[in-house]
Design a protein around this motif. Structure first.
Motif, PDB file in Angstrom:
ATOM      1  N   THR A 101     -74.724-151.397 -65.320  1.00 28.27           N
ATOM      2  CA  THR A 101     -75.615-150.443 -64.644  1.00 28.27           C
ATOM      3  C   THR A 101     -76.437-149.603 -66.246  1.00 28.27           C
ATOM      4  O   THR A 101     -77.784-150.416 -66.038  1.00 28.27           O
ATOM      5  CB  THR A 101     -74.791-149.158 -64.038  1.00 28.27           C
ATOM      6  OG1 THR A 101     -74.206-149.048 -62.728  1.00 28.27           O
ATOM      7  CG2 THR A 101     -76.189-147.844 -63.903  1.00 28.27           C
ATOM      8  N   ARG A 105     -80.479-150.956 -66.290  1.00 28.70           N
ATOM      9  CA  ARG A 105     -81.211-150.321 -66.624  1.00 28.70           C
ATOM     10  C   ARG A 105     -82.308-151.048 -67.861  1.00 28.70           C
ATOM     11  O   ARG A 105     -83.373-150.245 -67.891  1.00 28.70           O
ATOM     12  CB  ARG A 105     -80.332-148.820 -66.434  1.00 28.70           C
ATOM     13  CG  ARG A 105     -81.586-147.552 -67.412  1.00 28.70           C
ATOM     14  CD  ARG A 105     -80.870-146.102 -68.364  1.00 28.70           C
ATOM     15  NE  ARG A 105     -80.504-147.644 -69.788  1.00 28.70           N
ATOM     16  CZ  ARG A 105     -81.696-147.744 -70.530  1.00 28.70           C
ATOM     17  NH1 ARG A 105     -82.990-147.770 -70.463  1.00 28.70           N
ATOM     18  NH2 ARG A 105     -80.984-148.560 -71.521  1.00 28.70           N
ATOM     19  N   GLU A 108     -84.413-153.635 -67.120  1.00 27.22           N
ATOM     20  CA  GLU A 108     -85.568-153.712 -66.075  1.00 27.22           C
ATOM     21  C   GLU A 108     -86.076-152.408 -67.166  1.00 27.22           C
ATOM     22  O   GLU A 108     -88.400-152.618 -67.253  1.00 27.22           O
ATOM     23  CB  GLU A 108     -84.783-152.701 -65.159  1.00 27.22           C
ATOM     24  CG  GLU A 108     -84.196-153.079 -63.795  1.00 27.22           C
ATOM     25  CD  GLU A 108     -85.147-154.104 -63.728  1.00 27.22           C
ATOM     26  OE1 GLU A 108     -86.177-154.076 -63.454  1.00 27.22           O
ATOM     27  OE2 GLU A 108     -84.323-154.850 -62.279  1.00 27.22           O
ATOM     28  N   ASN A 109     -85.961-151.753 -68.166  1.00 25.93           N
ATOM     29  CA  ASN A 109     -87.001-150.995 -69.110  1.00 25.93           C
ATOM     30  C   ASN A 109     -88.157-151.894 -70.140  1.00 25.93           C
ATOM     31  O   ASN A 109     -88.934-152.114 -70.015  1.00 25.93           O
ATOM     32  CB  ASN A 109     -85.969-149.799 -69.552  1.00 25.93           C
ATOM     33  CG  ASN A 109     -86.716-148.885 -70.372  1.00 25.93           C
ATOM     34  OD1 ASN A 109     -87.761-148.242 -69.615  1.00 25.93           O
ATOM     35  ND2 ASN A 109     -86.584-148.984 -71.841  1.00 25.93           N
TER      36      ASN A 109
END
Length: 340
Positions: A101, A105, A108-109
């Motif tokens: 996770t 995150r 993707e950021n």
């Protein structure tokens, strides 16, 4: 010529942290000129960070890259870009998040902020998450490689055992470690350098100039501006700083005799530790925020065997005072923390 993610890179890379992880970020005009100078000098292996900004502006480094490649779109194809992430951006201490996770995150950021302006060649978690098996972390990054969104999986501040475990899950594009005259831990027999040589993994050597002190940028602790993160590191503390300046004075004599800068001696020494049969490929990542410094770093100097012996002898006769970071940063945060 080194190759990272199947793309040739220059012998010297470029660290971008100094542009933005500072109380006084570098103005775009100056930063852009330095970045262009790096490419002109062959330093196309760039290293950035998702969190290379002060609290409240953590993604400033990535935003700088977005603006640069918006202004210079043709340069994007020239760069091998590695970005460190995998940290909780809401935490003052940037706690590692190597679970699936957290990794997703972070990647993707990074991709969101870069906004397609430049391809993300390598993503690496800045530090090993002690609560997550490295196999899970690598597998999570590899998902983005498999769907073509990033080019490769990197590792940072890792032990030889972790490198071997990670490489069984997915090919490792590069391992980033601190390497300099005063940070030589990777070269212990059977250590990171030997492991990378065996597995054919390049080493990206960050802070090859000892965060600037070995290049002679600072003569006393007061030279660092308020808020500079180096102020909290052991080697820059009053008492340690002055003792470590002996190294700089010795380098000064060698550089003067050779007709080059101290920085060029330091980079030549790092390059000489690898990049030959049986040794790991090593790409130093010096940081610089001005064109003159960038051009100096890109100008290669070669040390003879006698000069290498002189430098090694000099370092063997002096003690490095203080750890690489400091006591509170060590527990639970840094896997490869030999010598501090």
């Amino acid at each position: 010529m080194p190759t990272i993610t199947s793309k040739p890179t220059g012998p010297i890379g470029f660290g971008l942290m100094g542009f933005t992880w500072t109380p006084t970020p570098t103005p775009d005009a100056q930063a852009f000129a330095a970045m262009s100078a790096a490419l002109a000098g062959g330093a196309n292996c760039w290293n950035a960070g998702e969190f290379y900004g002060m609290p409240g502006t953590r993604t400033a480094n990535l935003e700088l890259l977005n603006r640069y490649f918006t202004a210079h779109p043709s340069d994007a194809a020239k760069v091998v870009l590695s970005v460190k992430g995998g940290a909780d951006l809401t935490s003052d201490h940037l706690t590692s998040q190597g679970d699936r996770t957290g990794v997703r995150r972070s990647v993707e950021n990074v991709l969101r902020v870069l906004d397609g302006k430049v391809f993300l060649s390598i993503f690496e978690c800045a530090r090993v998450d002690k609560n997550t098996p490295i196999e899970e972390t690598v597998a999570a990054i590899a998902e983005f490689v498999k769907d073509g969104r990033i080019g490769g999986v990197g590792l940072s501040e890792v032990s030889p055992e972790t490198i071997r475990r990670a490489a069984k899950v997915h090919p490792i594009a590069a391992v980033e470690m601190e390497v300099s005259l005063w940070s030589r831990e990777v070269f212990v027999p059977g250590g990171v350098a030997d492991t990378c040589a065996e597995l054919g993994i390049p080493i990206m050597a960050y802070s090859p100039l000892g965060r600037g002190i070995l290049a002679g940028r600072f003569t006393k602790p007061e030279d660092l501006e308020d808020g500079d993160m180096r102020k909290i590191f052991d080697r820059f503390q009053p008492g340690n700083f002055e003792k470590n300046r002996v190294i700089v004075e010795n380098l000064d004599r060698i550089a003067e005799r050779k007709g080059c800068s101290k920085a060029q001696v330091c980079l030549a020494w790092v390059l000489a530790q690898g990049n030959k049969p049986g040794k790991a490929t090593i790409v130093p990542l010096p940081g610089a925020t001005g064109v003159d410094r960038v051009e100096e770093n890109c100008k290669l100097v070669e040390l003879s065997e006698e000069e290498l012996e002189e430098v090694n002898g000099m370092m063997n006769e002096v003690d490095v005072h203080g750890g690489r970071y400091n006591e509170w940063m060590a527990p639970g945060s840094w896997e490869y923390f030999v010598g501090g």
